[in-house]
Write an enzyme that holds these catalytic residues in place. Structure first.
Site, PDB file in Angstrom:
ATOM      1  N   CYS A   1       0.592  -1.803  -0.032  1.00 30.37           N
ATOM      2  CA  CYS A   1      -0.184   0.289   0.142  1.00 30.37           C
ATOM      3  C   CYS A   1       0.569   1.318  -0.349  1.00 30.37           C
ATOM      4  CB  CYS A   1      -1.209   0.006   0.862  1.00 30.37           C
ATOM      5  SG  CYS A   1      -2.383  -1.248   0.801  1.00 30.37           S
TER       6      CYS A   1
ATOM      7  N   HIS B   1      -3.162   7.141   4.127  1.00 28.18           N
ATOM      8  CA  HIS B   1      -3.751   5.759   3.184  1.00 28.18           C
ATOM      9  C   HIS B   1      -4.902   5.673   4.245  1.00 28.18           C
ATOM     10  CE1 HIS B   1      -3.344   1.908   1.504  1.00 28.18           C
ATOM     11  NE2 HIS B   1      -3.559   1.058   2.280  1.00 28.18           N
TER      12      HIS B   1
ATOM     13  N   ASN C   1     -10.053  -0.197   0.819  1.00 28.41           N
ATOM     14  CA  ASN C   1      -8.205  -0.112   0.267  1.00 28.41           C
ATOM     15  C   ASN C   1      -8.224  -0.376  -0.424  1.00 28.41           C
ATOM     16  OD1 ASN C   1      -6.052  -0.106   0.807  1.00 28.41           O
ATOM     17  ND2 ASN C   1      -6.247  -1.462   2.717  1.00 28.41           N
TER      18      ASN C   1
HETATM   19  O1  UT7 Z   1      -3.011  -1.975   3.915  1.00 26.75           O
HETATM   20  C1  UT7 Z   1      -2.447  -1.962   4.429  1.00 26.75           C
HETATM   21  C2  UT7 Z   1      -3.196  -2.136   5.969  1.00 26.75           C
HETATM   22  N1  UT7 Z   1      -4.339  -2.711   5.837  1.00 26.75           N
HETATM   23  C3  UT7 Z   1      -4.976  -1.997   7.045  1.00 26.75           C
HETATM   24  O2  UT7 Z   1      -3.991  -1.721   7.337  1.00 26.75           O
HETATM   25  C4  UT7 Z   1      -5.894  -3.489   8.518  1.00 26.75           C
HETATM   26  C5  UT7 Z   1      -5.451  -3.326   9.752  1.00 26.75           C
HETATM   27  N2  UT7 Z   1      -6.618  -3.779  10.165  1.00 26.75           N
HETATM   28  C6  UT7 Z   1      -7.683  -3.450  10.338  1.00 26.75           C
HETATM   29  O3  UT7 Z   1      -8.076  -2.297  10.007  1.00 26.75           O
HETATM   30  C7  UT7 Z   1      -8.497  -4.643  11.475  1.00 26.75           C
HETATM   31  O4  UT7 Z   1      -8.264  -5.133  12.740  1.00 26.75           O
HETATM   32  C8  UT7 Z   1      -9.642  -4.995  10.736  1.00 26.75           C
HETATM   33  C9  UT7 Z   1     -10.783  -3.855  10.464  1.00 26.75           C
HETATM   34  C10 UT7 Z   1      -9.244  -5.917   9.987  1.00 26.75           C
HETATM   35  C11 UT7 Z   1     -10.548  -6.225  11.864  1.00 26.75           C
HETATM   36  O5  UT7 Z   1     -10.943  -5.513  12.937  1.00 26.75           O
HETATM   37  P1  UT7 Z   1     -10.769  -5.476  14.389  1.00 26.75           P
HETATM   38  O6  UT7 Z   1     -11.330  -4.965  15.365  1.00 26.75           O
HETATM   39  O7  UT7 Z   1      -8.682  -6.271  14.746  1.00 26.75           O
HETATM   40  O8  UT7 Z   1     -11.175  -7.078  14.989  1.00 26.75           O
HETATM   41  P2  UT7 Z   1     -10.551  -8.881  14.747  1.00 26.75           P
HETATM   42  O9  UT7 Z   1      -9.902  -9.291  14.013  1.00 26.75           O
HETATM   43  O10 UT7 Z   1      -9.813  -8.458  16.663  1.00 26.75           O
HETATM   44  O11 UT7 Z   1     -11.987  -9.853  15.027  1.00 26.75           O
HETATM   45  C12 UT7 Z   1     -12.994  -9.206  16.056  1.00 26.75           C
HETATM   46  C13 UT7 Z   1     -14.228  -9.788  15.960  1.00 26.75           C
HETATM   47  C14 UT7 Z   1     -13.516 -11.718  15.277  1.00 26.75           C
HETATM   48  O12 UT7 Z   1     -14.361 -12.604  16.019  1.00 26.75           O
HETATM   49  P3  UT7 Z   1     -13.951 -13.320  17.687  1.00 26.75           P
HETATM   50  O13 UT7 Z   1     -13.072 -14.596  17.445  1.00 26.75           O
HETATM   51  O14 UT7 Z   1     -14.366 -12.328  18.266  1.00 26.75           O
HETATM   52  O15 UT7 Z   1     -15.508 -13.933  17.704  1.00 26.75           O
HETATM   53  C15 UT7 Z   1     -13.631 -11.974  14.140  1.00 26.75           C
HETATM   54  O16 UT7 Z   1     -13.923 -13.108  13.571  1.00 26.75           O
HETATM   55  O17 UT7 Z   1     -14.181 -10.070  14.146  1.00 26.75           O
HETATM   56  C16 UT7 Z   1     -14.698 -11.007  13.689  1.00 26.75           C
HETATM   57  N3  UT7 Z   1     -14.686 -10.891  12.224  1.00 26.75           N
HETATM   58  C17 UT7 Z   1     -15.938 -10.537  11.229  1.00 26.75           C
HETATM   59  N4  UT7 Z   1     -17.100 -10.456  11.707  1.00 26.75           N
HETATM   60  C18 UT7 Z   1     -18.290  -9.797  10.985  1.00 26.75           C
HETATM   61  C19 UT7 Z   1     -13.611 -10.381  11.357  1.00 26.75           C
HETATM   62  N5  UT7 Z   1     -14.118 -10.451   9.997  1.00 26.75           N
HETATM   63  C20 UT7 Z   1     -15.741 -10.029  10.536  1.00 26.75           C
HETATM   64  C21 UT7 Z   1     -16.657  -9.846   9.864  1.00 26.75           C
HETATM   65  N6  UT7 Z   1     -17.275  -9.494  10.136  1.00 26.75           N
HETATM   66  N7  UT7 Z   1     -16.327  -9.032   7.830  1.00 26.75           N
END
Ligand code: UT7
Length: 327
Positions: free
Chosen positions: A113, A254, A284
């Site tokens: 990115c 970004h 993104n």
């Molecule tokens: O371009 C390079 C830069 N990219 C980034 O910077 C991405 C950086 N990361 C992020 O933006 C965030 O970490 C995410 C948006 C990807 C995820 O957010 P988060 O608050 O870190 O959530 P998480 O990964 O800790 O997941 C929390 C929960 C999980 O469930 P449990 O294990 O707590 O029961 C996931 O399974 O959310 C669940 N989950 C979803 N639920 C509904 C993950 N994706 C989804 C979804 N819909 N699409």
């Protein structure tokens, strides 16, 4: 002193809109989860047959038109991308042919990115050394082509699009790129990578069955790096130019996640009125993110001649980078 002045900017996104509600029919997710965790409401998806070079060329055409230059004036084409049309020839060579930029050298830059800012940095240094006067810098990605639409943790995040700027050597005043700052830290493949299709794992039935040709990401780990490194590299640029945060007219980070943008802005003491955000419309778009945002900021009047704009990005590698431009 030679400055790389931006004399043209343009962007292009595919017409097809993929909304959060539509994604709910594809994976187990909700508009509420996507909106609250990412700020994304919709993203653009390229129709079949459309390629990264098509998007890059459309964006570049607009930027060149605005610049007033002729196609023959462009001496170098740089395309930041991780979704080239094919492994080779480079997407920049394909763009060259599509736009008839017959006097230009052309190569791609792979920096996740951060691809657009890395490309801007390379271009700026070619201009500063006097090697070239007119350079076309493009950031474009079709992440939908490498997104696993069975993986809810990634497929809600990404979209397609690209943008371009035309730089010219300016010796008349201090307008243009003031500085660029690039960093890399290998060893984070486990956080963000696409393994299949390279020399490590050539495409095979097994690699396809194991879904190795799609992005794999550990979002929450990357999130922590993103906020810390984006803050650090923005501060580096501000300090290098003997500026203060309040001197910056517009911060264009970004566009990966509104929570990352807000957390970074807060750490840097930027009020959100000074931060450009369009992540809700496009998700993104990797290397496309910053130049699309610059184009929209300029065309909507939020970026005016003489303004100081700070851009920063982080991506696979890890790579992260920033630049301050006097527009
Ligand atoms: O371009 C390079 C830069 N990219 C980034 O910077 C991405 C950086 N990361 C992020 O933006 C965030 O970490 C995410 C948006 C990807 C995820 O957010 P988060 O608050 O870190 O959530 P998480 O990964 O800790 O997941 C929390 C929960 C999980 O469930 P449990 O294990 O707590 O029961 C996931 O399974 O959310 C669940 N989950 C979803 N639920 C509904 C993950 N994706 C989804 C979804 N819909 N699409």
């Amino acid at each position: 002193m030679i400055y790389s002045k931006v004399i043209g900017v343009g962007s292009y996104v595919p017409e097809r809109v993929l909304t959060n509600d539509e994604l709910c029919g594809i994976v187990d997710t909700s508009d509420e989860w996507i909106t609250s965790r990412t700020g994304i409401k919709e993203r653009r998806i390229a129709e079949e047959g459309l390629t990264t070079s098509d998007i890059a060329a459309e964006a570049a055409k607009k930027a060149i038109k605005l610049s007033g230059l002729n196609p023959e004036d462009i001496e170098l084409i740089l395309v930041g991308t991780i979704t080239p049309d094919m492994i080779f020839p480079s997407t920049s060579c394909i763009v060259q042919e599509k736009l008839g930029l017959k006097n230009a050298a052309a190569f791609d830059i792979s920096a996740g990115c951060s691809g657009f800012i890395y490309s801007l940095s390379v271009a700026d240094n070619f201009i500063k050394t006097g090697k070239y006067k007119h350079i076309l810098v493009i950031g474009a990605d079709l992440l939908s082509r490498i997104t696993d639409y069975t993986d809810r943790s990634t497929c809600v995040l990404f979209g397609d699009g690209g943008g371009a700027v035309v730089l010219t050597a300016n010796t008349e005043n201090a307008r243009g790129v003031l500085s660029t700052h690039m960093h890399s830290e290998g060893g984070h493949d486990d956080i963000l990578m696409l393994k299949g299709g390279g020399s490590l794992m050539p495409a095979s039935l097994e690699s396809v069955n194991n879904r190795e040709h799609y992005i794999k990401m550990k979002g929450s780990e990357l999130f922590r790096y993103a906020v810390n490194y984006l803050k650090a590299v923005a501060e580096e640029a501000i300090k290098f130019n003997n500026l203060k945060a309040e001197d910056i007219d517009l911060f264009v980070p970004h566009q990966a996640n509104i929570r990352i943008i807000e957390a970074t802005a807060k750490k840097l003491n930027f009020p959100m009125e000074k931060v450009f955000v369009n992540v809700e419309k496009y998700g993104n778009t990797s290397s496309g993110s910053i130049p699309i945002a610059l184009d929209e900021a300029y065309k909507s009047g939020r970026l005016r001649e003489g303004n100081l704009v700070l851009i920063d990005a982080i991506g696979a590698g890890l790579t992260w980078a920033s630049s301050i431009i006097r527009w």
